[in-house]
Design an enzyme around this catalytic site. Sequence first.
Site, PDB file in Angstrom:
ATOM      1  N   TYR A 141      35.333 -26.437 -22.628  1.00 41.03           N
ATOM      2  CA  TYR A 141      35.678 -25.456 -23.656  1.00 41.03           C
ATOM      3  C   TYR A 141      36.839 -25.916 -24.529  1.00 41.03           C
ATOM      4  O   TYR A 141      36.916 -25.559 -25.689  1.00 41.03           O
ATOM      5  CB  TYR A 141      36.071 -24.121 -23.011  1.00 41.03           C
ATOM      6  CG  TYR A 141      34.924 -23.274 -22.544  1.00 41.03           C
ATOM      7  CD1 TYR A 141      34.124 -23.685 -21.487  1.00 41.03           C
ATOM      8  CD2 TYR A 141      34.649 -22.057 -23.148  1.00 41.03           C
ATOM      9  CE1 TYR A 141      33.081 -22.898 -21.044  1.00 41.03           C
ATOM     10  CE2 TYR A 141      33.605 -21.258 -22.711  1.00 41.03           C
ATOM     11  CZ  TYR A 141      32.824 -21.683 -21.663  1.00 41.03           C
ATOM     12  OH  TYR A 141      31.794 -20.898 -21.221  1.00 41.03           O
ATOM     13  N   LYS A 189      30.556 -30.746  -9.284  1.00 42.71           N
ATOM     14  CA  LYS A 189      29.412 -31.659  -9.420  1.00 42.71           C
ATOM     15  C   LYS A 189      29.945 -33.061  -9.114  1.00 42.71           C
ATOM     16  O   LYS A 189      29.829 -33.994  -9.929  1.00 42.71           O
ATOM     17  CB  LYS A 189      28.827 -31.516 -10.839  1.00 42.71           C
ATOM     18  CG  LYS A 189      27.528 -32.260 -11.080  1.00 42.71           C
ATOM     19  CD  LYS A 189      26.316 -31.636 -10.404  1.00 42.71           C
ATOM     20  CE  LYS A 189      25.113 -32.551 -10.557  1.00 42.71           C
ATOM     21  NZ  LYS A 189      23.946 -32.090  -9.760  1.00 42.71           N
ATOM     22  N   ASP A 221      24.531 -27.011  -8.647  1.00 39.51           N
ATOM     23  CA  ASP A 221      23.085 -26.726  -8.682  1.00 39.51           C
ATOM     24  C   ASP A 221      22.643 -26.021  -7.402  1.00 39.51           C
ATOM     25  O   ASP A 221      21.952 -24.999  -7.438  1.00 39.51           O
ATOM     26  CB  ASP A 221      22.263 -28.003  -8.949  1.00 39.51           C
ATOM     27  CG  ASP A 221      22.644 -29.193  -8.069  1.00 39.51           C
ATOM     28  OD1 ASP A 221      23.632 -29.101  -7.313  1.00 39.51           O
ATOM     29  OD2 ASP A 221      21.940 -30.229  -8.142  1.00 39.51           O
ATOM     30  N   ASP A 245      31.390 -19.728 -15.842  1.00 38.22           N
ATOM     31  CA  ASP A 245      30.722 -18.898 -16.846  1.00 38.22           C
ATOM     32  C   ASP A 245      29.284 -18.633 -16.411  1.00 38.22           C
ATOM     33  O   ASP A 245      28.805 -17.498 -16.410  1.00 38.22           O
ATOM     34  CB  ASP A 245      30.759 -19.625 -18.199  1.00 38.22           C
ATOM     35  CG  ASP A 245      30.017 -18.863 -19.282  1.00 38.22           C
ATOM     36  OD1 ASP A 245      30.231 -17.635 -19.381  1.00 38.22           O
ATOM     37  OD2 ASP A 245      29.217 -19.486 -20.011  1.00 38.22           O
ATOM     38  N   ASP A 249      27.567 -14.903 -14.561  1.00 37.33           N
ATOM     39  CA  ASP A 249      26.428 -14.127 -15.096  1.00 37.33           C
ATOM     40  C   ASP A 249      25.317 -14.023 -14.047  1.00 37.33           C
ATOM     41  O   ASP A 249      24.684 -12.987 -13.892  1.00 37.33           O
ATOM     42  CB  ASP A 249      25.837 -14.775 -16.359  1.00 37.33           C
ATOM     43  CG  ASP A 249      26.435 -14.234 -17.655  1.00 37.33           C
ATOM     44  OD1 ASP A 249      27.651 -13.943 -17.665  1.00 37.33           O
ATOM     45  OD2 ASP A 249      25.687 -14.099 -18.650  1.00 37.33           O
TER      46      ASP A 249
HETATM   47  C1  IPM Z   1      32.330 -15.129 -21.069  1.00 35.16           C
HETATM   48  C2  IPM Z   1      31.681 -15.508 -22.378  1.00 35.16           C
HETATM   49  C3  IPM Z   1      32.596 -16.450 -23.159  1.00 35.16           C
HETATM   50  C4  IPM Z   1      32.782 -17.719 -22.340  1.00 35.16           C
HETATM   51  C5  IPM Z   1      32.125 -16.840 -24.585  1.00 35.16           C
HETATM   52  C6  IPM Z   1      31.765 -15.648 -25.415  1.00 35.16           C
HETATM   53  C7  IPM Z   1      33.168 -17.666 -25.274  1.00 35.16           C
HETATM   54  O1  IPM Z   1      30.426 -16.057 -22.156  1.00 35.16           O
HETATM   55  O2  IPM Z   1      33.468 -14.615 -21.089  1.00 35.16           O
HETATM   56  O3  IPM Z   1      31.716 -15.289 -20.022  1.00 35.16           O
HETATM   57  O4  IPM Z   1      31.903 -18.600 -22.352  1.00 35.16           O
HETATM   58  O5  IPM Z   1      33.818 -17.826 -21.678  1.00 35.16           O
HETATM   59 MN    MN Z   2      29.750 -15.811 -20.106  1.00 36.58          MN
END
Ligand code: IPM
Ligand code: MN
Length: 365
Positions: A141, A189, A221, A245, A249
């Site tokens: 990032y 990794k 993975d 990240d 999710d």
């Molecule tokens: C998160 C989001 C952010 C990230 C994006 C929107 C920059 O996906 O907070 O999980 O990747 O950190």
């Molecule tokens: Mn995210």
Amino acid sequence: MKLKILVTAGDGIGPEVTGEAVAVLREVAALGGHEFTFSERRIGGVAIVADGTPLPADTLAEALDSDAVLLGAVGGNEFYSLAPDKRPEAGLLQIRAALGGFANLRPAFAFKELAVNSPLRPEIIEGADILFVRELLGGLYFGNPREWDKAKGEAWNTMRYTKEEVARVARIAFGLAAKRRKKLCSVDKANVLEVSQLWRATVMEVAKEFPDVSLEHQYVDAMAMHLMNRPRDYDVVLTENLFGDILSDESGVITGSLGMLPSATIGGKVNLYEPVHGSAPDIAGKGLANPMGAILTGALILRHSGGLEAEAVAVENAVRKVLEQGFRTPDLARGNAQGFTVLSTTEVGAKIRATVKEQLVASNH
Ligand code: IPM
Ligand code: MN
Ligand code: NAD
């Protein structure tokens, strides 16, 4: 207790869900005699449109002058063709860097009431309680060089970490594990990437400071699979920015929805609080958004910035109670509303607020 909170609601469902979180925090403040003041500033797409930049100077100044920042979400389809450094998401990365928090805590707690609403079988997820610690200021990032050379038809990003950056986030993760079930899983990794080899070696060094915490390593993975097969085996999961990240999710499947996940970023000048989900343009403005991730993020403000543990727990219990009573937003009901009452964003927010009030009033007597 006094708290100065900046709300940067942002785009899409951001204003809808932060509105509910702020309403809950106001209720907590009123009941406990706390003085919470809220200011609002623009970030993301709304700021690009109004101010020509995703992070206006007055938003950043107000953030640095606050005790906590509550962010909704940024991003929208209309900004898709902009370069990464001009997009709404750039505003979020800039405020993260400026506030300086490097440890992003993303708890994924499987409320047992939601076991039937997950695509995973109830016996797999019941009791799952994972705390992801995602490094937030390093890796791909923020690494340089980064560029898309259009003439060459070539693009590159840099995954870079220093030993110090890994050690400081590892210390936070081990410290948190020591107060939980004393298990830490570090995800990397290291079979392919030098950065991950540095990561793993550093985590092993820091582990010596925490002899009570058991340490395991997994490749990212395999970890993506283990999380779906046996989420209950994990306590604290420590990982770098991009892997965190993605895995966080994925943990939305364990909790029943991405809309259930809160986060708190600590270690910097001002703590930053954001639900894990994005601006969800597909459902924005329709009252369909699940505000529970944002409300649980409010609970993290109470815990980590206010030191109000009992109030944080009251908010978490209120969410559980409302689920117990069968109330669901559409993302949780998943089109199968049998036995559930499907509510809108504001309706479910009101239920949670009323339950918080009941609990705090009862605990004062
Ligand atoms: C998160 C989001 C952010 C990230 C994006 C929107 C920059 O996906 O907070 O999980 O990747 O950190
Ligand atoms: Mn995210
Ligand atoms: P998203 O998280 O916005 O949505 C993914 C899916 O989950 C969508 O179907 C959405 O409707 C659903 N969803 C998300 N939150 C929900 C909620 N609270 N209640 C019910 N359903 C919910 O991810 P995306 O679609 O990949 O990204 C949309 C935009 O959001 C992009 O611009 C992305 O960069 C941005 N984003 C921002 C943040 C942030 O600001 N913290 C985080 C992630 C994504």
